[in-house]
Scaffold this active site. Structure first.
Site, PDB file in Angstrom:
ATOM      1  N   GLY A   9       0.844  -1.181   0.000  1.00 48.18           N
ATOM      2  CA  GLY A   9       0.000   0.000   0.000  1.00 48.18           C
ATOM      3  C   GLY A   9       0.884   1.237   0.000  1.00 48.18           C
ATOM      4  O   GLY A   9       2.106   1.145  -0.192  1.00 48.18           O
ATOM      5  N   GLY A  12       3.794   1.010   2.623  1.00 49.12           N
ATOM      6  CA  GLY A  12       4.695  -0.079   2.286  1.00 49.12           C
ATOM      7  C   GLY A  12       5.489   0.204   1.026  1.00 49.12           C
ATOM      8  O   GLY A  12       6.692  -0.074   0.953  1.00 49.12           O
ATOM      9  N   ALA A  69      -3.473  -4.392  10.658  1.00 44.58           N
ATOM     10  CA  ALA A  69      -3.433  -5.118  11.927  1.00 44.58           C
ATOM     11  C   ALA A  69      -4.586  -6.110  12.021  1.00 44.58           C
ATOM     12  O   ALA A  69      -5.620  -5.960  11.363  1.00 44.58           O
ATOM     13  CB  ALA A  69      -3.490  -4.136  13.098  1.00 44.58           C
ATOM     14  N   ASN A  95       0.569  -1.463  12.642  1.00 51.38           N
ATOM     15  CA  ASN A  95       0.080  -1.053  13.963  1.00 51.38           C
ATOM     16  C   ASN A  95      -0.601  -2.206  14.693  1.00 51.38           C
ATOM     17  O   ASN A  95      -1.734  -2.097  15.135  1.00 51.38           O
ATOM     18  CB  ASN A  95      -0.897   0.130  13.836  1.00 51.38           C
ATOM     19  CG  ASN A  95      -0.184   1.434  13.564  1.00 51.38           C
ATOM     20  OD1 ASN A  95       0.957   1.625  13.974  1.00 51.38           O
ATOM     21  ND2 ASN A  95      -0.855   2.338  12.864  1.00 51.38           N
ATOM     22  N   SER A 121       6.308   5.242  12.533  1.00 51.80           N
ATOM     23  CA  SER A 121       5.610   6.517  12.402  1.00 51.80           C
ATOM     24  C   SER A 121       6.288   7.332  11.306  1.00 51.80           C
ATOM     25  O   SER A 121       7.492   7.252  11.101  1.00 51.80           O
ATOM     26  CB  SER A 121       5.660   7.285  13.730  1.00 51.80           C
ATOM     27  OG  SER A 121       4.999   8.526  13.622  1.00 51.80           O
ATOM     28  N   LYS A 173       4.766   2.178  20.293  1.00 55.27           N
ATOM     29  CA  LYS A 173       4.066   2.863  19.200  1.00 55.27           C
ATOM     30  C   LYS A 173       2.619   3.147  19.595  1.00 55.27           C
ATOM     31  O   LYS A 173       2.054   4.194  19.234  1.00 55.27           O
ATOM     32  CB  LYS A 173       4.104   2.007  17.930  1.00 55.27           C
ATOM     33  CG  LYS A 173       3.320   2.580  16.737  1.00 55.27           C
ATOM     34  CD  LYS A 173       3.775   3.990  16.365  1.00 55.27           C
ATOM     35  CE  LYS A 173       3.337   4.405  14.966  1.00 55.27           C
ATOM     36  NZ  LYS A 173       1.922   4.262  14.691  1.00 55.27           N
ATOM     37  N   HIS A 176       2.712   6.134  21.737  1.00 54.44           N
ATOM     38  CA  HIS A 176       3.017   7.256  20.831  1.00 54.44           C
ATOM     39  C   HIS A 176       1.740   7.779  20.187  1.00 54.44           C
ATOM     40  O   HIS A 176       1.480   8.989  20.145  1.00 54.44           O
ATOM     41  CB  HIS A 176       4.007   6.767  19.770  1.00 54.44           C
ATOM     42  CG  HIS A 176       4.122   7.624  18.540  1.00 54.44           C
ATOM     43  ND1 HIS A 176       3.167   7.617  17.539  1.00 54.44           N
ATOM     44  CD2 HIS A 176       5.078   8.498  18.141  1.00 54.44           C
ATOM     45  CE1 HIS A 176       3.538   8.452  16.581  1.00 54.44           C
ATOM     46  NE2 HIS A 176       4.688   9.001  16.922  1.00 54.44           N
ATOM     47  N   ASN A 177       0.895   6.866  19.699  1.00 56.48           N
ATOM     48  CA  ASN A 177      -0.337   7.289  19.044  1.00 56.48           C
ATOM     49  C   ASN A 177      -1.337   7.874  20.031  1.00 56.48           C
ATOM     50  O   ASN A 177      -2.099   8.784  19.706  1.00 56.48           O
ATOM     51  CB  ASN A 177      -0.960   6.118  18.290  1.00 56.48           C
ATOM     52  CG  ASN A 177      -0.283   5.878  16.955  1.00 56.48           C
ATOM     53  OD1 ASN A 177       0.893   6.189  16.800  1.00 56.48           O
ATOM     54  ND2 ASN A 177      -0.998   5.317  16.014  1.00 56.48           N
ATOM     55  N   GLU A 180      -0.325  11.324  20.528  1.00 55.96           N
ATOM     56  CA  GLU A 180      -0.722  12.046  19.312  1.00 55.96           C
ATOM     57  C   GLU A 180      -2.180  12.500  19.392  1.00 55.96           C
ATOM     58  O   GLU A 180      -2.515  13.632  19.019  1.00 55.96           O
ATOM     59  CB  GLU A 180      -0.498  11.134  18.111  1.00 55.96           C
ATOM     60  CG  GLU A 180      -0.894  11.697  16.764  1.00 55.96           C
ATOM     61  CD  GLU A 180      -0.719  10.648  15.691  1.00 55.96           C
ATOM     62  OE1 GLU A 180      -1.736  10.185  15.138  1.00 55.96           O
ATOM     63  OE2 GLU A 180       0.441  10.265  15.412  1.00 55.96           O
ATOM     64  N   TYR A 181      -3.057  11.626  19.899  1.00 52.38           N
ATOM     65  CA  TYR A 181      -4.462  11.985  20.056  1.00 52.38           C
ATOM     66  C   TYR A 181      -4.597  13.237  20.928  1.00 52.38           C
ATOM     67  O   TYR A 181      -5.349  14.160  20.617  1.00 52.38           O
ATOM     68  CB  TYR A 181      -5.239  10.842  20.719  1.00 52.38           C
ATOM     69  CG  TYR A 181      -5.709   9.745  19.796  1.00 52.38           C
ATOM     70  CD1 TYR A 181      -4.879   9.203  18.825  1.00 52.38           C
ATOM     71  CD2 TYR A 181      -6.984   9.220  19.920  1.00 52.38           C
ATOM     72  CE1 TYR A 181      -5.305   8.176  18.007  1.00 52.38           C
ATOM     73  CE2 TYR A 181      -7.428   8.191  19.099  1.00 52.38           C
ATOM     74  CZ  TYR A 181      -6.582   7.676  18.146  1.00 52.38           C
ATOM     75  OH  TYR A 181      -7.007   6.666  17.337  1.00 52.38           O
TER      76      TYR A 181
END
Length: 304
Positions: A9, A12, A69, A95, A121, A173, A176-177, A180-181
């Protein structure tokens, strides 16, 4: 270094292109033949199947997964493992939930395969800017794969690192997300407050530009916000609907499990859910309750 890339995708494919530009030999496979053709166009080698991909790689192999995922990872691993041999390494750069990673690592270990979880990320900017990678897994295996991480990262010695054993990369990770939120919600609320001060007609794009330099809240997210406000200050054509990829939910659930208060991240997730509430049933019920106990007027609505 030779590497197989499974899942071509947007992200990737961009990772594959960065590896090719870094003089790595990349063998790419995807369920979409068109996706394989695209990566062949910038110098990767295409494979028609996971078996062909494994056959094209020298041992010990390195196969990087960039698939969604959940079940897609399990299915891909199930189809791939029969074609691998002990000492090979599979890197899950998606993820995945860290609990799934722990389960998969045990399965791979039983077959003599190293499962490396590389929480990644960088999004669509990673091709040009490099990717931040939080890596979990066997230290010896990670060391062998270092040339790949160094090529994908913003710099050979920055923006990536082994953070712990299998599962640790995806756990870091996930957090981390979650962070981010919270950051995104704070920026969104702040700019909404600025916009609400109608009598001053504040220029939000200009304010974002001021904040980008020297302020304590400067960040890459603010850079992106400034660019978005410059392109479309009113955001009139943007629907107030904010999806979530799942990692914010996992972060909140883990906070509950560990009994660590995370009110900002939790509220940021709730706000995303609220943005999708087209029925607004709770708000309607609040209005009715006010009317029943205090005699307050209830504003008529539509018939949704």
């Amino acid at each position: 270094m030779d590497v197989g890339m499974v899942g071509l995708g947007k992200m990737g494919a961009n990772m594959a292109e960065r590896l090719v530009h870094g003089s790595h030999r990349v063998v790419g496979y995807d369920l979409s033949a068109e996706a394989v053709v695209r990566v062949v166009g910038f110098g990767a080698q295409g494979a028609e199947s996971l078996a062909a991909l494994a056959d094209a790689l020298p041992t010990p192999r390195a196969v990087w997964l960039m698939v969604p995922a959940g079940d897609p990872v399990d299915r891909t691993l199930g189809d791939l493992l029969p074609h691998l041999t002990p000492g090979d390494a599979v890197i899950d750069g998606g993820n995945s939930n860290f609990r799934d990673t722990l389960r998969r690592a045990e399965m791979c270990h039983a077959a003599g395969i190293h499962l490396i979880d590389a929480g990644t990320s960088g999004g669509v900017w990673g091709l040009a800017e490099g990717y931040s990678m939080m890596v979990g897994g066997d230290e010896t295996a990670v060391t062998r794969l270092t040339p790949l991480f160094q090529t994908l990262a913003p710099g050979p010695e920055r923006g990536w690192g082994r953070v712990g054993p299998s599962g640790a990369g995806h756990f870091v990770k996930m957090i981390h997300n979650g962070i981010e939120y919270g950051l995104m919600e704070a920026y969104a609320e702040g700019f909404a407050l600025l916009r609400a001060k109608r009598e001053w007609n504040l220029d939000l794009a200009a304010i974002a530009e001021i904040w980008r330099y020297g302020s304590v809240i400067r960040s890459w997210l603010l850079d992106l916000t400034a660019a978005a406000l410059t392109d479309d200050p009113t955001l009139a054509d943007v629907a107030p609907y904010v999806p979530d990829s799942g990692e914010g939910r996992w972060t909140v659930l883990e906070a509950l499990e560990l009994e660590v208060p995370a009110p900002v991240i939790t509220l940021a997730l709730m706000q995303r859910l609220e943005s999708r509430d087209r029925e607004e049933y709770a708000d309607r019920l609040l209005a009715v309750m006010r009317g029943r106990f205090g005699g307050h007027a209830v504003k008529p609505g539509d018939s949704r």
